[in-house]
Design a protein around this motif. Structure first.
Motif, PDB file in Angstrom:
ATOM      1  N   SER A 162       6.988  -0.982  -1.088  1.00  0.00           N
ATOM      2  CA  SER A 162       6.614  -0.343  -2.354  1.00  0.00           C
ATOM      3  C   SER A 162       5.322   0.453  -2.218  1.00  0.00           C
ATOM      4  O   SER A 162       5.167   1.518  -2.829  1.00  0.00           O
ATOM      5  CB  SER A 162       6.466  -1.404  -3.449  1.00  0.00           C
ATOM      6  OG  SER A 162       5.535  -2.400  -3.087  1.00  0.00           O
ATOM      7  N   THR A 163       4.387  -0.014  -1.406  1.00  0.00           N
ATOM      8  CA  THR A 163       3.157   0.754  -1.167  1.00  0.00           C
ATOM      9  C   THR A 163       3.465   2.074  -0.484  1.00  0.00           C
ATOM     10  O   THR A 163       2.931   3.131  -0.859  1.00  0.00           O
ATOM     11  CB  THR A 163       2.179  -0.071  -0.311  1.00  0.00           C
ATOM     12  OG1 THR A 163       1.847  -1.270  -0.992  1.00  0.00           O
ATOM     13  CG2 THR A 163       0.910   0.711  -0.029  1.00  0.00           C
ATOM     14  N   SER A 189      -7.711   6.736  -9.281  1.00  0.00           N
ATOM     15  CA  SER A 189      -7.103   5.710  -8.426  1.00  0.00           C
ATOM     16  C   SER A 189      -8.077   4.573  -8.148  1.00  0.00           C
ATOM     17  O   SER A 189      -7.687   3.394  -8.141  1.00  0.00           O
ATOM     18  CB  SER A 189      -6.626   6.336  -7.114  1.00  0.00           C
ATOM     19  OG  SER A 189      -7.720   6.827  -6.352  1.00  0.00           O
ATOM     20  N   LEU A 192      -3.228  -7.403  -0.622  1.00  0.00           N
ATOM     21  CA  LEU A 192      -2.315  -6.265  -0.764  1.00  0.00           C
ATOM     22  C   LEU A 192      -2.822  -5.271  -1.808  1.00  0.00           C
ATOM     23  O   LEU A 192      -2.712  -4.056  -1.619  1.00  0.00           O
ATOM     24  CB  LEU A 192      -0.918  -6.763  -1.151  1.00  0.00           C
ATOM     25  CG  LEU A 192      -0.154  -7.528  -0.066  1.00  0.00           C
ATOM     26  CD1 LEU A 192       1.111  -8.152  -0.647  1.00  0.00           C
ATOM     27  CD2 LEU A 192       0.190  -6.599   1.093  1.00  0.00           C
ATOM     28  N   PHE A 217       5.592  -1.393  -7.334  1.00  0.00           N
ATOM     29  CA  PHE A 217       4.548  -2.200  -6.710  1.00  0.00           C
ATOM     30  C   PHE A 217       3.863  -3.117  -7.712  1.00  0.00           C
ATOM     31  O   PHE A 217       3.651  -4.302  -7.445  1.00  0.00           O
ATOM     32  CB  PHE A 217       3.498  -1.293  -6.049  1.00  0.00           C
ATOM     33  CG  PHE A 217       2.379  -2.065  -5.406  1.00  0.00           C
ATOM     34  CD1 PHE A 217       2.545  -2.608  -4.148  1.00  0.00           C
ATOM     35  CD2 PHE A 217       1.175  -2.254  -6.060  1.00  0.00           C
ATOM     36  CE1 PHE A 217       1.521  -3.350  -3.545  1.00  0.00           C
ATOM     37  CE2 PHE A 217       0.148  -2.984  -5.476  1.00  0.00           C
ATOM     38  CZ  PHE A 217       0.322  -3.531  -4.213  1.00  0.00           C
ATOM     39  N   VAL A 258      -4.923   2.948  -0.065  1.00  0.00           N
ATOM     40  CA  VAL A 258      -3.808   3.883   0.151  1.00  0.00           C
ATOM     41  C   VAL A 258      -3.693   4.866  -1.012  1.00  0.00           C
ATOM     42  O   VAL A 258      -3.457   6.066  -0.806  1.00  0.00           O
ATOM     43  CB  VAL A 258      -2.496   3.092   0.339  1.00  0.00           C
ATOM     44  CG1 VAL A 258      -1.298   4.036   0.367  1.00  0.00           C
ATOM     45  CG2 VAL A 258      -2.559   2.275   1.625  1.00  0.00           C
ATOM     46  N   ASP A 259      -3.877   4.383  -2.246  1.00  0.00           N
ATOM     47  CA  ASP A 259      -3.748   5.263  -3.412  1.00  0.00           C
ATOM     48  C   ASP A 259      -4.825   6.332  -3.453  1.00  0.00           C
ATOM     49  O   ASP A 259      -4.648   7.365  -4.120  1.00  0.00           O
ATOM     50  CB  ASP A 259      -3.826   4.430  -4.699  1.00  0.00           C
ATOM     51  CG  ASP A 259      -2.583   3.588  -4.912  1.00  0.00           C
ATOM     52  OD1 ASP A 259      -1.531   3.931  -4.330  1.00  0.00           O
ATOM     53  OD2 ASP A 259      -2.650   2.582  -5.647  1.00  0.00           O
ATOM     54  N   PRO A 262       6.236  -5.789  -0.699  1.00  0.00           N
ATOM     55  CA  PRO A 262       4.912  -5.175  -0.875  1.00  0.00           C
ATOM     56  C   PRO A 262       4.632  -3.958   0.000  1.00  0.00           C
ATOM     57  O   PRO A 262       4.190  -2.923  -0.493  1.00  0.00           O
ATOM     58  CB  PRO A 262       3.963  -6.335  -0.560  1.00  0.00           C
ATOM     59  CG  PRO A 262       4.726  -7.549  -0.943  1.00  0.00           C
ATOM     60  CD  PRO A 262       6.147  -7.258  -0.605  1.00  0.00           C
ATOM     61  N   LEU A 263       4.889  -4.050   1.280  1.00  0.00           N
ATOM     62  CA  LEU A 263       4.588  -2.912   2.148  1.00  0.00           C
ATOM     63  C   LEU A 263       5.520  -1.742   1.871  1.00  0.00           C
ATOM     64  O   LEU A 263       5.105  -0.575   1.926  1.00  0.00           O
ATOM     65  CB  LEU A 263       4.683  -3.352   3.612  1.00  0.00           C
ATOM     66  CG  LEU A 263       3.677  -4.437   4.035  1.00  0.00           C
ATOM     67  CD1 LEU A 263       3.866  -4.789   5.497  1.00  0.00           C
ATOM     68  CD2 LEU A 263       2.251  -3.976   3.772  1.00  0.00           C
ATOM     69  N   ASP A 296      -3.700  -1.504  -1.215  1.00  0.00           N
ATOM     70  CA  ASP A 296      -3.060  -0.480  -2.028  1.00  0.00           C
ATOM     71  C   ASP A 296      -4.092   0.453  -2.658  1.00  0.00           C
ATOM     72  O   ASP A 296      -3.850   1.649  -2.802  1.00  0.00           O
ATOM     73  CB  ASP A 296      -2.217  -1.142  -3.126  1.00  0.00           C
ATOM     74  CG  ASP A 296      -1.457  -0.133  -3.958  1.00  0.00           C
ATOM     75  OD1 ASP A 296      -0.511   0.478  -3.443  1.00  0.00           O
ATOM     76  OD2 ASP A 296      -1.832   0.051  -5.137  1.00  0.00           O
TER      77      ASP A 296
END
Length: 330
Positions: free
Chosen positions: A141-142, A258, A205, A182, A212-213, A138-139, A209
């Protein structure tokens, strides 16, 4: 100047954006291959006597493949060399929206159910392989999604892709693959994530995400330097807006899309969490029912339970006799 102005596209309107289309052969091939494989899987599952949810099929075709078609062949693709904001919408759609649609179709579970036992085993071995485990962690792919977006806009990657056709197509594929790394493992019913990635962890997560996106859109919108500025200034048609304003519009569109994608993504994970809890509760109820059912007839056959008498009334011996006499004396 009259010859140069003749090659300019007309100013985009809603009608022109909706009605302008151009073919993209690599994207068409990708859509045809993905759609063909998915359709073959659905047919195989149904021939085996099982069913495949129509909602998953619709999500894969309409939201997943449909987004790829719109991003690469609609008015966005027609105007992406003239204006920055259509290119920004293209990229965020391929990076976030299309992977969500493909993942909602759950192609990994479909492949396992459609393939024979040997093929299904190979798919599961690939999913649990070291390379796939690392890329879909997970981390990791983010970070890959964030790094891809930042590399596109803040390195020569995007500006070069505008000039080189094959690199532009590779950029499309790069964005799509990064997003799928992800989303697919999070939403699939196959065990593609570590055991500690329970549904509560996945929800956290996905929430992280979503934050982050939003960063690339925010950075693009507020960035003072033009992205691929030399290209867009040189190819700016007479009707084009100010280049900085165009970039702000593109960054705002990235930010908005997003956030719009993050909400349904989170809701889907929460819905899976609720279904998993209900299924686990049903399994426990059936297990308890199965354990208690044999005990009930046995208890009924034994008749009513007798009272337990104290040991000094049931046992023989000097000590027991002394206790009995003392009790009668009291």
């Amino acid at each position: 100047m009259s010859e140069l102005s003749a090659v300019y596209l007309p100013e985009p309107t809603v009608g022109r954006l909706l009605g302008s289309w151009q073919p993209d052969v690599p994207a068409l091939l990708l859509v045809a291959v993905l759609g063909g494989l998915y359709g073959w899987g659905v047919v195989r599952v149904r021939r085996q006597g099982a069913s495949w949810p129509p909602a998953r099929l619709a999500a894969f075709v309409l939201l997943g493949l449909g987004t790829i078609v719109v991003a690469t062949m609609s008015g966005l693709a027609v105007y992406d060399h003239e204006l920055f904001w259509p290119a920004a919408v293209q990229n965020v759609a391929l990076d976030l929206l299309a992977p969500l649609g493909l993942a909602l179709g759950d192609p990994l579970r479909l492949a396992v159910e459609a393939l024979p036992e040997g093929g299904a085993g190979r798919v599961r071995r690939v999913l649990t392989g070291r390379l796939v485990r690392v890329l879909t962690f997970p981390l990791v792919s983010t970070v890959l999604v964030l790094a891809t977006e930042l590399a596109v806009y803040f390195t020569p990657y995007f500006a070069t892709a505008l000039r080189v056709g094959w690199l532009h197509e590779l950029m499309y594929l790069h964005l799509l693959a990064a997003g799928c790394l992800f989303v697919l493992p999070v939403l699939t019913r196959e065990q593609a994530l570590p055991a500690w990635c329970t549904h509560p962890v996945r929800a956290a997560l996905v929430f992280l995400d979503g934050i982050v996106d939003a960063l690339p859109g925010l950075v693009v919108m507020t960035h003072g330097t033009l992205i691929a500025g030399a290209w867009y200034l040189h190819h700016a048609p007479p009707w084009s807006p100010d280049a900085h304003h165009d970039q702000q519009v593109g960054g705002g569109a990235m930010l908005g899309i997003s956030e719009l994608v993050a909400l349904p993504f989170l809701l889907v994970v929460l819905a899976q969490w609720v279904r998993a809890e209900r299924a686990q509760t049903a399994v426990l109820d059936r297990r308890l029912d199965g354990e208690l059912a044999p005990a009930a007839p046995a208890a009924a056959a034994q008749g009513p339970a007798e009272l337990v008498r104290p040991w000094w009334e049931t046992e023989e011996g000097e000590v027991a006799e002394r206790v009995r006499r003392q009790g009668r004396g009291d």
